[in-house]
Design an enzyme around this catalytic site. Structure first.
Site, PDB file in Angstrom:
ATOM      1  N   LYS A  80      52.458   3.203  39.689  1.00  0.00           N
ATOM      2  CA  LYS A  80      52.357   4.661  39.539  1.00  0.00           C
ATOM      3  C   LYS A  80      53.435   5.333  40.392  1.00  0.00           C
ATOM      4  CE  LYS A  80      48.793   8.324  39.919  1.00  0.00           C
ATOM      5  NZ  LYS A  80      47.435   8.624  40.412  1.00  0.00           N
ATOM      6  N   SER A 155      44.848  11.167  36.950  1.00  0.00           N
ATOM      7  CA  SER A 155      46.281  11.366  36.923  1.00  0.00           C
ATOM      8  C   SER A 155      47.084  10.112  36.584  1.00  0.00           C
ATOM      9  CB  SER A 155      46.747  11.894  38.281  1.00  0.00           C
ATOM     10  OG  SER A 155      46.470  10.954  39.305  1.00  0.00           O
ATOM     11  N   SER A 179      41.332   9.144  39.626  1.00  0.00           N
ATOM     12  CA  SER A 179      42.572   8.900  38.884  1.00  0.00           C
ATOM     13  C   SER A 179      42.901   7.452  38.578  1.00  0.00           C
ATOM     14  CB  SER A 179      43.745   9.538  39.611  1.00  0.00           C
ATOM     15  OG  SER A 179      43.678  10.931  39.465  1.00  0.00           O
TER      16      SER A 179
HETATM   17  N1  GLN Z   1      41.407  14.722  38.444  1.00  0.00           N
HETATM   18  C1  GLN Z   1      41.215  14.901  39.850  1.00  0.00           C
HETATM   19  C2  GLN Z   1      42.132  15.995  40.340  1.00  0.00           C
HETATM   20  O1  GLN Z   1      42.771  16.561  39.538  1.00  0.00           O
HETATM   21  C3  GLN Z   1      41.442  13.608  40.573  1.00  0.00           C
HETATM   22  C4  GLN Z   1      42.858  13.282  40.756  1.00  0.00           C
HETATM   23  C5  GLN Z   1      43.102  11.979  41.464  1.00  0.00           C
HETATM   24  O2  GLN Z   1      42.216  11.148  41.635  1.00  0.00           O
HETATM   25  N2  GLN Z   1      44.337  11.826  41.929  1.00  0.00           N
HETATM   26  O3  GLN Z   1      42.216  16.294  41.481  1.00  0.00           O
END
Ligand code: GLN
EC number: 6.3.5.7
Length: 491
Positions: A80, A155, A179
């Site tokens: 990532k 994400s 994410s």
């Molecule tokens: N979807 C969540 C957010 O937007 C989690 C994101 C993540 O785990 N990086 O903050």
């Protein structure tokens, strides 16, 4: 498709170790696959063809010289774009870091290199890991290999899509609120969030430092465990790294694969099995719970009354921490600089840079966080959210006095169409309704494919006590042994 891209990481490593294939051959097969499908999937922001082939050649030479190889030697991995990679572009999905080539490797990437894995490239993500669909990437969305008109989660949608599209057998994600797990759930792959502090944050571009946890993504539970073992463990360069060895996650995955859960007590979270989830998701979840019971697990219902406050608490804590962490992107130290024409003040240049470099969701979070931390509001918002965090942690500790692990669906809904939830931020935030409590607590959790709803994958989440990561792998591997793995339609 070359057969090598269909193998598990464990199988590839076995073939490389036995000399039946070479790391170069395996790497080339994956690079060819990437070339064949990337125009449709867009899982990668950067493919490091040269670097990957060089690493593969080096590994093959080490093998030829009789060097001892680790359990994942010669296996390609997609990383990532939130982790720094020496000399290789790292953008965090943001324009503000476009063109930045970090001068150092993150600990995770360093450990991947030391283990003889081959880094294929950097995967797409929501900007600064804020989002649940990868649509907030400044470089365009990633498409779900199960249905290219749908989101791959976020994400870390790029990492999950790369696995589901057979572009990589292993990938790295980061999980602040879900994410790793949510993209795993909606792409039919496995995603594990380790115990907070169980994997190093050194070189992980910070979003919310008290929550950020890098972790493994794979197509099988054993592969995820093998990767977890390689990247995990104490790192003196991360002040919140836990000075203890990684729990025996690989042994636990192998034990679970025998399909025996006798003596294991699992708690179904009452609050997450009500009306919040789609009927198709609940049906697949319920069937899996029955399957777990058939393997010998004792199933009970457990109420975690404060979990319903997790989402609002998270959306104060995470933006607060991000408003502070993202202050470093000022046009002076890294990446983009706008308006530096010799006539503007430093403040003007910073402001123009941030205005041009950050996307709307990142700006929204910085504004929410700055407000929540401002004097006069601090106690009402940030302070209150921290109290809720404590209550959620207590829900977990009291649950784990009664059961070995908690289970729930990973996400309330299956992969949604691209564009369906971008108009209303709250609709996007709901994707992490079931994953966020674990981050606030700091424990480990895994998403494992458990069935299909309308032809789209559904994930089951297993949450374990801190530093009992092995437990979730055992249960996940047992479930996998009975429901199998899920293959998307051919691309
Ligand atoms: N979807 C969540 C957010 O937007 C989690 C994101 C993540 O785990 N990086 O903050």
């Amino acid at each position: 498709m070359s057969d090598l891209t269909k193998l598990s990481a464990a199988e590839i490593a076995g073939l490389v170790a036995g000399g039946e294939t070479s790391a170069v051959e395996v790497t080339q097969a994956h690079l060819d696959r990437i070339a064949a499908v990337e125009d449709r999937v867009h899982a990668f922001l950067h493919v490091d063809t040269e670097g990957a082939l060089a690493a593969a050649r080096a590994l093959d030479e080490r093998r030829a010289a009789g060097a001892e190889l680790g359990p994942l030697a010669g296996v390609p991995v997609a990383v990532k774009d939130v982790l720094t990679t020496k000399g290789v572009p790292t953008t965090v999905g943001s324009k503000i870091l476009e063109g930045w080539r970090p001068p150092y490797d993150s600990t995770i990437v360093q450990r991947l290199r030391d283990a003889g894995t081959v880094m294929l490239g950097k995967t797409n993500m929501d900007e600064f890991a804020m989002g649940s669909s990868t649509e907030y990437s400044a470089y365009g969305p990633t498409h779900n290999p199960w249905d290219l008109s749908r989101i791959p989660g976020g994400s870390g949608g790029g990492s999950a899509a790369a696995l589901a599209a057979y572009e990589a057998p292993l990938a790295i994600g980061s999980d602040t609120g879900g994410s790793i797990r949510q993209p795993g759930a909606v792409t039919g792959t496995v995603g594990a969030k380790p115990t907070y502090g169980g994997t190093s944050r050194y070189g992980l571009v910070a979003f919310s430092s008290s929550l950020d946890t890098p972790g493994p993504c794979a197509r099988t539970v054993l592969d995820a465990a093998l990767l977890h073992q390689v990247i995990g463990g104490h790192d003196p360069r991360d002040s919140t790294s836990i000075p203890q060895p990684v729990p025996d996650v690989v042994g636990a995955a192998r034990l679970g694969a025998t399909g025996d859960l006798t003596g294991v007590k699992l708690g179904v979270v009452t609050e997450f099995t009500g009306e919040g989830a789609e009927p198709g998701v609940m049906a697949a979840f319920r069937e899996s719970v029955e399957a777990l019971a058939k393997l010998g697990a004792e199933i009970v219902e457990i109420s975690c009354p404060h979990f319903k406050y997790a989402l609002p608490a998270y959306y104060l804590i995470a933006p607060s921490e991000c408003s502070s962490n993202l202050a470093r992107f000022d046009g002076v130290r890294f990446g983009l600089r706008v308006g530096d024409d010799g006539n503007r003040s430093l403040e003007e240049v910073m402001s123009l840079t941030r205005e041009a470099g950050f996307g709307p969701e990142v700006k929204r979070r910085i504004m929410i966080g700055t407000y929540a931390l401002s004097s006069g509001y601090y106690d009402a918002y940030y302070g209150q959210a921290q109290k809720v965090r404590t209550l959620i942690t207590r829900d977990f500790t009291s649950a784990f006095e009664q059961v070995d692990a908690l289970i729930s669906p990973t996400t309330p809904f299956v992969a949604f169409p691209i564009g369906a939830r971008t108009a209303d931020p709250y609709q996007m935030y709901l994707a992490d309704l079931f994953t966020i409590p674990t981050n606030l607590y700091g424990g480990p959790a895994i998403s494992v494919p458990c069935g299909l709803s309308d032809g789209l994958p559904v994930g089951l989440q297993i949450m374990a006590p801190t530093m009992a990561d092995d437990r979730m792998y055992r249960v996940a591997a047992a479930l996998e042994s009975t429901v199998g793995t899920f293959t998307p339609p051919a691309l």
